[in-house]
Design an enzyme around this catalytic site. Structure first.
Site, PDB file in Angstrom:
ATOM      1  N   ASN A  10       0.841  -1.192   0.000  1.00 40.06           N
ATOM      2  CA  ASN A  10       0.000   0.000   0.000  1.00 40.06           C
ATOM      3  C   ASN A  10       0.884   1.253   0.000  1.00 40.06           C
ATOM      4  O   ASN A  10       1.513   1.584   1.004  1.00 40.06           O
ATOM      5  CB  ASN A  10      -0.895  -0.049   1.253  1.00 40.06           C
ATOM      6  CG  ASN A  10      -1.839   1.129   1.347  1.00 40.06           C
ATOM      7  OD1 ASN A  10      -1.522   2.233   0.921  1.00 40.06           O
ATOM      8  ND2 ASN A  10      -2.997   0.894   1.933  1.00 40.06           N
ATOM      9  N   GLY A  12       0.117   4.378  -0.062  1.00 37.05           N
ATOM     10  CA  GLY A  12      -0.360   5.422   0.850  1.00 37.05           C
ATOM     11  C   GLY A  12       0.165   5.212   2.252  1.00 37.05           C
ATOM     12  O   GLY A  12       0.579   6.148   2.937  1.00 37.05           O
ATOM     13  N   ASP A  70       0.279  -4.296  12.048  1.00 35.52           N
ATOM     14  CA  ASP A  70      -0.957  -5.063  11.995  1.00 35.52           C
ATOM     15  C   ASP A  70      -1.993  -4.251  12.745  1.00 35.52           C
ATOM     16  O   ASP A  70      -1.704  -3.682  13.802  1.00 35.52           O
ATOM     17  CB  ASP A  70      -0.798  -6.452  12.618  1.00 35.52           C
ATOM     18  CG  ASP A  70      -1.976  -7.357  12.232  1.00 35.52           C
ATOM     19  OD1 ASP A  70      -2.451  -7.238  11.082  1.00 35.52           O
ATOM     20  OD2 ASP A  70      -2.417  -8.169  13.056  1.00 35.52           O
ATOM     21  N   SER A  71      -3.157  -4.142  12.167  1.00 37.11           N
ATOM     22  CA  SER A  71      -4.171  -3.317  12.799  1.00 37.11           C
ATOM     23  C   SER A  71      -5.547  -3.869  12.511  1.00 37.11           C
ATOM     24  O   SER A  71      -5.730  -4.710  11.636  1.00 37.11           O
ATOM     25  CB  SER A  71      -4.054  -1.869  12.294  1.00 37.11           C
ATOM     26  OG  SER A  71      -4.062  -1.831  10.886  1.00 37.11           O
ATOM     27  N   ARG A 182      -3.045   4.571  13.422  1.00 36.90           N
ATOM     28  CA  ARG A 182      -1.689   4.481  12.873  1.00 36.90           C
ATOM     29  C   ARG A 182      -0.897   5.750  13.194  1.00 36.90           C
ATOM     30  O   ARG A 182       0.284   5.694  13.522  1.00 36.90           O
ATOM     31  CB  ARG A 182      -1.733   4.236  11.355  1.00 36.90           C
ATOM     32  CG  ARG A 182      -0.359   3.846  10.805  1.00 36.90           C
ATOM     33  CD  ARG A 182      -0.422   3.366   9.366  1.00 36.90           C
ATOM     34  NE  ARG A 182      -1.181   2.132   9.264  1.00 36.90           N
ATOM     35  CZ  ARG A 182      -2.354   2.015   8.652  1.00 36.90           C
ATOM     36  NH1 ARG A 182      -2.920   3.048   8.075  1.00 36.90           N
ATOM     37  NH2 ARG A 182      -2.974   0.860   8.610  1.00 36.90           N
TER      38      ARG A 182
END
Length: 204
Positions: A10, A12, A70-71, A182
């Site tokens: 990703n 972004g 990790d979220s 984040r």
């Protein structure tokens, strides 16, 4: 220029990390730059286990500094679910719409005051030369009864942020990024980053 690999495809997400690493003399790469890097299976039962697993496996394989995260979403009324299974809550194929619908269905009879939840993020920074560091961040909210907003992905349209009076998906990107799980984890990482990179420089 030294390299740090952000274990994501990703762009972004990688950009968020760039502002931390670039001023410190590190060039940021992603898994898009390493086609042969192992696709690490997230077999951990906690966000921290998964982040560490990803970061350490790839750091060892490529012999360089690797940052992994990790979220997911933790809902109190569901005993912490979907948790580490947030991305695949409705099935093996990642499907935001299906995940959201399953979540809303499970909370159908739960009153607003008991729909408390948080987005949670763990970052792991690993290197073959030293011990891995982990930090975490979260943002509190509650699950709305129906989706609202289009500026987001995952559970953003149903994650209502009381102090903003909006769902995550109704916030402008800059506003969302300032309060996100984040962003809060990145603030924690910044406190430990210089010491980690100093040790890294000394171990070469």
């Amino acid at each position: 220029m030294k390299n740090v690999l952000i274990a994501t495809k990703n762009k972004g997400k990688a950009k968020e990390f760039e502002s931390l690493f670039s001023p410190r003399g590190y060039e940021v790469h992603t898994l898009l730059d390493y086609e042969n890097a192992t696709d690490v299976e997230e077999t951990g039962t906690t966000f921290a286990e998964n982040a560490i697993l990803k970061a350490e496996t790839i750091a060892k394989e490529l012999n360089q500094v690797v940052m992994a995260d990790d979220s997911g979403l933790v809902v109190d009324a569901l005993d912490g679910r979907p948790g580490v299974y947030s991305a695949r809550y409705a099935g093996e194929d990642k499907n935001d719409e299906a995940n959201t619908q399953k979540l809303l269905k499970e909370l159908k009879d739960i009153p607003a005051e008991k729909r408390t939840a948080r987005f949670y993020c763990v970052l792991a920074l690993a290197s073959p030369n030293q011990e891995t560091i982990t930090v975490s961040g979260y943002v509190e909210g509650r699950i709305a009864e129906s989706p609202a907003g289009t500026n987001g992905f995952g559970y953003d349209p149903v994650f209502y942020v009381p102090e903003k009076g909006k769902t995550m998906a109704e916030l402008e990107s800059a506003e969302k990024n300032a309060i996100s799980h984040r962003a809060n984890a990145l603030k924690e990482l910044e406190k430990e980053l210089d010491l980690f990179l100093t040790r890294e420089g000394g171990s070469r």
